[in-house]
Design a protein around this motif. Sequence first.
Motif, PDB file in Angstrom:
ATOM      1  N   ARG A 193       0.834  -1.199   0.000  1.00  0.00           N
ATOM      2  CA  ARG A 193       0.000   0.000   0.000  1.00  0.00           C
ATOM      3  C   ARG A 193       0.866   1.245   0.000  1.00  0.00           C
ATOM      4  N   GLN A 194       0.387   2.291  -0.636  1.00  0.00           N
ATOM      5  CA  GLN A 194       1.073   3.570  -0.626  1.00  0.00           C
ATOM      6  C   GLN A 194       0.720   4.309   0.667  1.00  0.00           C
ATOM      7  N   PRO A 195       1.607   5.179   1.153  1.00  0.00           N
ATOM      8  CA  PRO A 195       1.292   5.963   2.344  1.00  0.00           C
ATOM      9  C   PRO A 195       0.001   6.753   2.154  1.00  0.00           C
ATOM     10  N   ARG A 196      -0.811   6.827   3.209  1.00  0.00           N
ATOM     11  CA  ARG A 196      -2.090   7.516   3.116  1.00  0.00           C
ATOM     12  C   ARG A 196      -2.152   8.636   4.137  1.00  0.00           C
ATOM     13  N   LEU A 200     -12.680   6.397 -10.065  1.00  0.00           N
ATOM     14  CA  LEU A 200     -14.012   6.699  -9.548  1.00  0.00           C
ATOM     15  C   LEU A 200     -13.995   7.066  -8.065  1.00  0.00           C
ATOM     16  N   SER A 201     -13.025   6.533  -7.333  1.00  0.00           N
ATOM     17  CA  SER A 201     -12.979   6.758  -5.884  1.00  0.00           C
ATOM     18  C   SER A 201     -12.185   7.992  -5.495  1.00  0.00           C
ATOM     19  N   GLU A 202     -11.711   8.753  -6.481  1.00  0.00           N
ATOM     20  CA  GLU A 202     -10.974   9.976  -6.166  1.00  0.00           C
ATOM     21  C   GLU A 202     -11.855  10.936  -5.366  1.00  0.00           C
ATOM     22  N   GLY A 203     -11.292  11.509  -4.328  1.00  0.00           N
ATOM     23  CA  GLY A 203     -12.039  12.422  -3.470  1.00  0.00           C
ATOM     24  C   GLY A 203     -12.676  11.733  -2.281  1.00  0.00           C
ATOM     25  N   LEU A 204     -12.699  10.389  -2.289  1.00  0.00           N
ATOM     26  CA  LEU A 204     -13.233   9.651  -1.143  1.00  0.00           C
ATOM     27  C   LEU A 204     -12.117   9.352  -0.153  1.00  0.00           C
ATOM     28  N   HIS A 205     -12.501   9.149   1.101  1.00  0.00           N
ATOM     29  CA  HIS A 205     -11.516   8.846   2.139  1.00  0.00           C
ATOM     30  C   HIS A 205     -11.424   7.351   2.441  1.00  0.00           C
ATOM     31  N   HIS A 216      -6.838  -6.004  -5.916  1.00  0.00           N
ATOM     32  CA  HIS A 216      -6.996  -4.749  -6.647  1.00  0.00           C
ATOM     33  C   HIS A 216      -7.499  -3.650  -5.719  1.00  0.00           C
ATOM     34  N   MET A 217      -8.471  -3.974  -4.879  1.00  0.00           N
ATOM     35  CA  MET A 217      -9.026  -2.961  -3.974  1.00  0.00           C
ATOM     36  C   MET A 217      -8.037  -2.587  -2.868  1.00  0.00           C
ATOM     37  N   LEU A 218      -7.249  -3.554  -2.416  1.00  0.00           N
ATOM     38  CA  LEU A 218      -6.270  -3.258  -1.377  1.00  0.00           C
ATOM     39  C   LEU A 218      -5.135  -2.369  -1.889  1.00  0.00           C
ATOM     40  N   GLU A 219      -4.922  -2.345  -3.186  1.00  0.00           N
ATOM     41  CA  GLU A 219      -3.877  -1.506  -3.763  1.00  0.00           C
ATOM     42  C   GLU A 219      -4.358  -0.080  -4.043  1.00  0.00           C
ATOM     43  N   LEU A 220      -5.633   0.195  -3.819  1.00  0.00           N
ATOM     44  CA  LEU A 220      -6.160   1.539  -4.055  1.00  0.00           C
ATOM     45  C   LEU A 220      -5.566   2.528  -3.060  1.00  0.00           C
ATOM     46  N   PRO A 221      -5.528   3.809  -3.410  1.00  0.00           N
ATOM     47  CA  PRO A 221      -4.935   4.804  -2.499  1.00  0.00           C
ATOM     48  C   PRO A 221      -5.841   5.187  -1.333  1.00  0.00           C
ATOM     49  N   VAL A 222      -6.971   4.499  -1.160  1.00  0.00           N
ATOM     50  CA  VAL A 222      -7.844   4.746  -0.011  1.00  0.00           C
ATOM     51  C   VAL A 222      -8.013   3.433   0.755  1.00  0.00           C
ATOM     52  N   PRO A 223      -8.192   3.489   2.077  1.00  0.00           N
ATOM     53  CA  PRO A 223      -8.355   2.260   2.855  1.00  0.00           C
ATOM     54  C   PRO A 223      -9.704   1.601   2.600  1.00  0.00           C
ATOM     55  N   CYS A 224      -9.745   0.281   2.770  1.00  0.00           N
ATOM     56  CA  CYS A 224     -10.970  -0.500   2.593  1.00  0.00           C
ATOM     57  C   CYS A 224     -11.239  -1.318   3.844  1.00  0.00           C
ATOM     58  N   VAL A 225     -12.512  -1.559   4.121  1.00  0.00           N
ATOM     59  CA  VAL A 225     -12.901  -2.554   5.114  1.00  0.00           C
ATOM     60  C   VAL A 225     -13.890  -3.480   4.431  1.00  0.00           C
ATOM     61  N   PHE A 226     -13.746  -4.788   4.658  1.00  0.00           N
ATOM     62  CA  PHE A 226     -14.535  -5.788   3.961  1.00  0.00           C
ATOM     63  C   PHE A 226     -15.613  -6.352   4.891  1.00  0.00           C
ATOM     64  N   LEU A 227     -16.843  -6.433   4.380  1.00  0.00           N
ATOM     65  CA  LEU A 227     -17.966  -6.940   5.156  1.00  0.00           C
ATOM     66  C   LEU A 227     -18.454  -8.243   4.546  1.00  0.00           C
ATOM     67  N   ASP A 228     -18.621  -9.257   5.387  1.00  0.00           N
ATOM     68  CA  ASP A 228     -19.123 -10.573   4.989  1.00  0.00           C
ATOM     69  C   ASP A 228     -18.154 -11.303   4.065  1.00  0.00           C
ATOM     70  N   VAL A 248      -9.318   5.956   8.803  1.00  0.00           N
ATOM     71  CA  VAL A 248      -9.287   7.253   8.117  1.00  0.00           C
ATOM     72  C   VAL A 248      -8.761   8.344   9.047  1.00  0.00           C
ATOM     73  N   ARG A 249      -9.168   8.298  10.305  1.00  0.00           N
ATOM     74  CA  ARG A 249      -8.793   9.359  11.245  1.00  0.00           C
ATOM     75  C   ARG A 249      -7.408   9.178  11.851  1.00  0.00           C
ATOM     76  N   ASN A 250      -6.976   7.926  11.982  1.00  0.00           N
ATOM     77  CA  ASN A 250      -5.735   7.657  12.707  1.00  0.00           C
ATOM     78  C   ASN A 250      -4.637   7.033  11.857  1.00  0.00           C
ATOM     79  N   GLY A 251      -4.941   6.742  10.601  1.00  0.00           N
ATOM     80  CA  GLY A 251      -3.952   6.094   9.753  1.00  0.00           C
ATOM     81  C   GLY A 251      -4.089   4.587   9.820  1.00  0.00           C
TER      82      GLY A 251
END
Length: 354
Positions: free
Chosen positions: A59-62, A121-126, A141-153, A323-326
């Motif tokens: 992951r890239q630094p966020r 498409l996710s530009e501007g999202l946190h 692919h989603m884990l390599e995005l420049p925004v953090p993800c949390v997976f449900l189910d 998002v708030r704490n890194g």
Amino acid sequence: MPTLKDIAQEAEVSISTVSRVLNYDETLSVSEETRRKIFEVAERMKYTTVKRKNGGIGRQPRKKAEGPIRLGMVHWMSAYEELEDPYYLSIRFGVEKECRQSGAQLERIFRREDLAALKTLSEGLHGLIVLGHFSSQEVEHMLELPVPCVFLDHPVERMGADYVVIDLARAAADALDYLMDAGHRHIGYVGMGRDEQAHDAGLAELDARYETFLQYKEQHGLCTSDDVHECGGTAADGFRAMEAAILAGPKHLPTAFFIASDSVAIGALKALEQHRIAVPERISIVGFNDIPTAEYLTPSLTTVKTYTELMGETGVQLLLHTVRNGPNEVGRKVTIPTELMIRNSSAPLHTYTQ
């Protein structure tokens, strides 16, 4: 503290190769086996690169969020499919509820067909809430995005990944134990079999409830393959599956059925009613999910209660913390408990008229 030289010696490659692999040099031509070996050695030695310190492997630094937090959701179902399955609808309601209460803005819902363009498409999202089952390639692919993800189910067994799940296997085992404790030894299954969406390299995975049932079937001799009915997740699917079982030989029907979702169970109950097969006097039914209508059916449905809204709420809380704490390097796994709700669609075997 391990060095690049230590890793190179252990992995039997050059120091330059180790450096370029650990820093994700896309111009480097190296086999996947070598790449994997280098990462495994680095992980074992607890070697930490700048990228890993700032965002986990790959992951890239966020940056931490400033101002209103804007979130998106990646949903594996279409809007129509979601309406047919209250399970995922309830999870989404939990996500929306927690966003409202926390002041976060849930701005966009992306579908599976959006994945290729998700980085743009996710530009501007946190951050992104990822709901449902995706292939390992899609997850990466989603884990390599420049925004953090949390997976449900969907459990994501990868260092640094956050996810919230229900232990479907344990919940299914609780339902089957309940039926066996009630004296049932001939138990059938209706519901999802192979999860066609959650696939790896074209190989579909078994639904955890179905897999648990098959294990019990082998261990306890619950039934034959004729009593196992794979189907889709709608009430219509449940009706067709149960009617096929009835028409194949009503006298040989099991004394109980474990049904993998309440929507399917509703259809199965309708088929039994139309063929005048009494529930629970002749057949006990146990569903899964405890959708809002379950306790108002006739008979009211015994089912496994899954706290789906809590799953959605917890996922948003995890994401907002990141998002708030890194990001954290280890990742967090949250398992939401289940509860067996015993109602009128099931009864001990001795109440049956055979």
